[in-house]
Design a protein around this motif. Structure first.
Motif, PDB file in Angstrom:
ATOM      1  N   MET A   1       1.449  -1.208  -0.018  1.00 25.08           N
ATOM      2  CA  MET A   1       0.112  -0.131  -0.074  1.00 25.08           C
ATOM      3  C   MET A   1       0.843   1.218  -0.321  1.00 25.08           C
ATOM      4  SD  MET A   1      -2.364   2.199   2.585  1.00 25.08           S
ATOM      5  CE  MET A   1      -2.837   0.061   3.139  1.00 25.08           C
ATOM      6  N   ASN A   2       0.675   2.122  -0.720  1.00 25.17           N
ATOM      7  CA  ASN A   2       1.077   3.739  -1.060  1.00 25.17           C
ATOM      8  C   ASN A   2       0.476   4.300   0.100  1.00 25.17           C
ATOM      9  OD1 ASN A   2       3.301   2.595  -3.265  1.00 25.17           O
ATOM     10  ND2 ASN A   2       1.709   2.576  -4.098  1.00 25.17           N
ATOM     11  N   ARG A   3       1.381   5.152   0.686  1.00 16.25           N
ATOM     12  CA  ARG A   3       0.739   5.939   1.896  1.00 16.25           C
ATOM     13  C   ARG A   3       1.149   7.658   0.605  1.00 16.25           C
ATOM     14  NH1 ARG A   3       1.798   6.530   8.315  1.00 16.25           N
ATOM     15  NH2 ARG A   3      -0.147   7.494   8.173  1.00 16.25           N
ATOM     16  N   ILE A   4      -0.189   7.936   1.149  1.00 18.53           N
ATOM     17  CA  ILE A   4       0.161  10.034   0.690  1.00 18.53           C
ATOM     18  C   ILE A   4      -0.968  10.496   0.921  1.00 18.53           C
ATOM     19  CG2 ILE A   4      -1.229  10.822  -2.086  1.00 18.53           C
ATOM     20  CD1 ILE A   4      -1.179   8.786  -3.203  1.00 18.53           C
ATOM     21  N   LEU A   5      -0.221  11.862   1.434  1.00 19.48           N
ATOM     22  CA  LEU A   5      -0.815  12.499   1.901  1.00 19.48           C
ATOM     23  C   LEU A   5      -1.165  13.824   0.820  1.00 19.48           C
ATOM     24  CD1 LEU A   5      -1.754  14.788   4.584  1.00 19.48           C
ATOM     25  CD2 LEU A   5       0.974  15.227   4.498  1.00 19.48           C
ATOM     26  N   LEU A   6      -2.690  14.402   1.229  1.00 14.03           N
ATOM     27  CA  LEU A   6      -3.269  15.161   0.334  1.00 14.03           C
ATOM     28  C   LEU A   6      -3.985  16.569   1.400  1.00 14.03           C
ATOM     29  CD1 LEU A   6      -4.927  16.064  -2.888  1.00 14.03           C
ATOM     30  CD2 LEU A   6      -6.920  14.923  -0.999  1.00 14.03           C
ATOM     31  N   GLU A  25      -4.966  -0.314  -2.749  1.00 16.27           N
ATOM     32  CA  GLU A  25      -3.719   0.270  -2.930  1.00 16.27           C
ATOM     33  C   GLU A  25      -2.788   1.734  -2.710  1.00 16.27           C
ATOM     34  OE1 GLU A  25      -1.257   1.044  -7.718  1.00 16.27           O
ATOM     35  OE2 GLU A  25      -3.831   0.102  -7.454  1.00 16.27           O
ATOM     36  N   TYR A  26      -4.471   2.360  -2.749  1.00 16.66           N
ATOM     37  CA  TYR A  26      -3.659   3.995  -2.035  1.00 16.66           C
ATOM     38  C   TYR A  26      -4.222   4.096  -0.721  1.00 16.66           C
ATOM     39  CZ  TYR A  26      -2.113   4.346  -6.833  1.00 16.66           C
ATOM     40  OH  TYR A  26      -1.641   4.126  -7.991  1.00 16.66           O
ATOM     41  N   GLN A  27      -3.366   4.465   0.474  1.00 16.97           N
ATOM     42  CA  GLN A  27      -3.869   4.929   1.516  1.00 16.97           C
ATOM     43  C   GLN A  27      -3.875   6.594   0.888  1.00 16.97           C
ATOM     44  OE1 GLN A  27      -2.544   3.802   5.437  1.00 16.97           O
ATOM     45  NE2 GLN A  27      -3.121   6.275   6.184  1.00 16.97           N
ATOM     46  N   VAL A  28      -4.991   7.088   1.403  1.00 20.54           N
ATOM     47  CA  VAL A  28      -5.052   8.654   0.932  1.00 20.54           C
ATOM     48  C   VAL A  28      -5.228   9.376   2.838  1.00 20.54           C
ATOM     49  CG1 VAL A  28      -5.605  10.868   0.292  1.00 20.54           C
ATOM     50  CG2 VAL A  28      -4.838   8.580  -1.059  1.00 20.54           C
ATOM     51  N   ASP A  29      -4.111  10.461   3.421  1.00 18.41           N
ATOM     52  CA  ASP A  29      -5.090  10.879   4.833  1.00 18.41           C
ATOM     53  C   ASP A  29      -4.615  12.225   4.125  1.00 18.41           C
ATOM     54  OD1 ASP A  29      -4.254   8.618   6.490  1.00 18.41           O
ATOM     55  OD2 ASP A  29      -2.132   9.098   6.879  1.00 18.41           O
ATOM     56  N   GLN A  47       6.365   9.101   7.167  1.00 18.04           N
ATOM     57  CA  GLN A  47       6.589   7.669   6.574  1.00 18.04           C
ATOM     58  C   GLN A  47       5.251   7.624   5.201  1.00 18.04           C
ATOM     59  OE1 GLN A  47       8.179   5.395   7.356  1.00 18.04           O
ATOM     60  NE2 GLN A  47       9.577   7.438   8.287  1.00 18.04           N
ATOM     61  N   TYR A  48       5.436   8.893   4.593  1.00  9.08           N
ATOM     62  CA  TYR A  48       4.678   8.862   3.277  1.00  9.08           C
ATOM     63  C   TYR A  48       5.112   9.139   2.274  1.00  9.08           C
ATOM     64  CZ  TYR A  48       0.479  10.820   6.329  1.00  9.08           C
ATOM     65  OH  TYR A  48      -0.130  11.399   7.472  1.00  9.08           O
ATOM     66  N   ASP A  49       4.266   8.298   1.069  1.00 13.87           N
ATOM     67  CA  ASP A  49       5.768   7.699   0.319  1.00 13.87           C
ATOM     68  C   ASP A  49       4.676   8.936  -0.583  1.00 13.87           C
ATOM     69  OD1 ASP A  49       6.059   4.745   0.291  1.00 13.87           O
ATOM     70  OD2 ASP A  49       3.902   5.040   0.699  1.00 13.87           O
ATOM     71  N   LEU A  50       4.087  10.477  -0.775  1.00 13.52           N
ATOM     72  CA  LEU A  50       4.099  10.939  -2.268  1.00 13.52           C
ATOM     73  C   LEU A  50       3.252  11.878  -0.911  1.00 13.52           C
ATOM     74  CD1 LEU A  50       3.851  11.780  -4.499  1.00 13.52           C
ATOM     75  CD2 LEU A  50       1.795  10.362  -5.159  1.00 13.52           C
ATOM     76  N   VAL A  51       3.369  13.372  -1.517  1.00 12.82           N
ATOM     77  CA  VAL A  51       2.441  14.118  -0.823  1.00 12.82           C
ATOM     78  C   VAL A  51       2.237  14.737  -1.642  1.00 12.82           C
ATOM     79  CG1 VAL A  51       2.971  16.888   0.592  1.00 12.82           C
ATOM     80  CG2 VAL A  51       4.004  14.591   1.473  1.00 12.82           C
ATOM     81  N   ILE A  52       0.654  15.118  -1.906  1.00 10.25           N
ATOM     82  CA  ILE A  52       0.011  15.652  -3.096  1.00 10.25           C
ATOM     83  C   ILE A  52      -0.584  17.203  -2.027  1.00 10.25           C
ATOM     84  CG2 ILE A  52      -1.845  15.666  -5.023  1.00 10.25           C
ATOM     85  CD1 ILE A  52      -1.789  12.680  -4.859  1.00 10.25           C
ATOM     86  N   GLU A  75      18.423  12.469   2.283  1.00  7.79           N
ATOM     87  CA  GLU A  75      18.636  11.023   1.558  1.00  7.79           C
ATOM     88  C   GLU A  75      18.044  10.601   0.720  1.00  7.79           C
ATOM     89  OE1 GLU A  75      21.388   8.773   4.201  1.00  7.79           O
ATOM     90  OE2 GLU A  75      22.310  10.146   3.871  1.00  7.79           O
ATOM     91  N   HIS A  76      17.082  10.963   1.714  1.00  9.08           N
ATOM     92  CA  HIS A  76      14.722   9.904   1.151  1.00  9.08           C
ATOM     93  C   HIS A  76      13.959  10.962   1.456  1.00  9.08           C
ATOM     94  CE1 HIS A  76      18.043   6.616   3.343  1.00  9.08           C
ATOM     95  NE2 HIS A  76      17.858   6.264   2.406  1.00  9.08           N
ATOM     96  N   PRO A  77      14.585  11.498  -0.407  1.00 12.04           N
ATOM     97  CA  PRO A  77      13.453  13.033   0.116  1.00 12.04           C
ATOM     98  C   PRO A  77      11.514  12.310  -0.457  1.00 12.04           C
ATOM     99  CG  PRO A  77      14.559  12.394  -1.732  1.00 12.04           C
ATOM    100  CD  PRO A  77      15.095  11.404  -1.125  1.00 12.04           C
ATOM    101  N   ILE A  78      10.963  12.995   0.212  1.00 13.86           N
ATOM    102  CA  ILE A  78       8.966  12.073  -0.249  1.00 13.86           C
ATOM    103  C   ILE A  78       8.855  13.059  -1.555  1.00 13.86           C
ATOM    104  CG2 ILE A  78       7.038  12.653   0.730  1.00 13.86           C
ATOM    105  CD1 ILE A  78       7.940  12.489   2.787  1.00 13.86           C
ATOM    106  N   PRO A  79       8.547  12.354  -2.827  1.00 13.99           N
ATOM    107  CA  PRO A  79       8.182  12.801  -3.565  1.00 13.99           C
ATOM    108  C   PRO A  79       6.483  13.983  -3.498  1.00 13.99           C
ATOM    109  CG  PRO A  79       8.129  10.633  -4.244  1.00 13.99           C
ATOM    110  CD  PRO A  79       8.254  10.908  -3.193  1.00 13.99           C
TER     111      PRO A  79
END
Length: 124
Positions: A1-6, A25-29, A47-52, A75-79
Motif C-alpha cells: 500500500m502507498n501512503r499519500i498525504l493530500l 493500493e493507496y491510503q490517502v490521508d 512516513q508518506y510515499d507521496l505528498v499532493i 537522503e530519502h526525499p518524499i516526492p
C-alpha cells in the motif's frame, strides 16, 4: 500500500482523489490546511510515499509544505506534486526551485494523475 498525504482545502477534491486513487493500493490521508498537514507529517514521522498539495491554503501554503518535506530528509526525499488553479509561470518556477517533483493544474485529469503518481512512486 502507498501512503499519500493530500493537502487540500477544497472539500470536493479529496472525494475525487479517493476515486482516482482507490484503496487498498493507496491510503490517502487528508489535511484541510497547511497547519494540519505539518502536524500529520510530524505525527506520522514523515512516513508518506507521496505528498499532493494545493498552493493556496490557510495557515501554511503549498510552498511551505514543500520546503518542509524536502528539507526533512534529503537522503530519502518524499516526492511532492503541487496541484493548483494558479498556473502562472512564476508559481510553477518557484515550485521547481523548491524541489517539487511535478505540477498539475486543476481540474485534474484522472488518467494524468494516475500516471504521474505511479511514475513518482516507482522512482521512490
Amino acid at each position: 500500500m502507498n501512503r499519500i498525504l493530500l493537502v487540500e482545502d477544497d472539500e470536493v477534491m479529496p472525494k475525487i482523489i479517493a476515486r482516482i486513487l482507490p484503496e487498498p493500493e493507496y491510503q490517502v490521508d487528508v489535511a484541510v490546511n497547511g497547519k494540519e498537514a505539518m502536524q500529520k507529517l510530524e505525527d506520522n514521522n514523515y512516513q508518506y510515499d507521496l505528498v499532493i498539495t494545493d498552493i493556496m491554503m490557510p495557515y501554511a501554503n503549498g510552498f511551505e509544505i514543500l520546503s518542509k518535506v524536502k528539507t526533512h530528509d534529503q537522503e530519502h526525499p518524499i516526492p511532492v506534486i503541487i496541484v493548483s488553479n494558479a498556473g502562472n509561470e512564476d508559481m510553477i518556477m518557484e515550485g521547481f526551485k523548491l524541489g517539487v517533483d511535478d505540477f498539475l493544474k486543476k481540474p485534474i485529469i484522472p488518467a494524468e494523475l494516475i500516471i504521474r503518481v505511479k511514475r513518482l512512486l516507482m522512482k521512490k
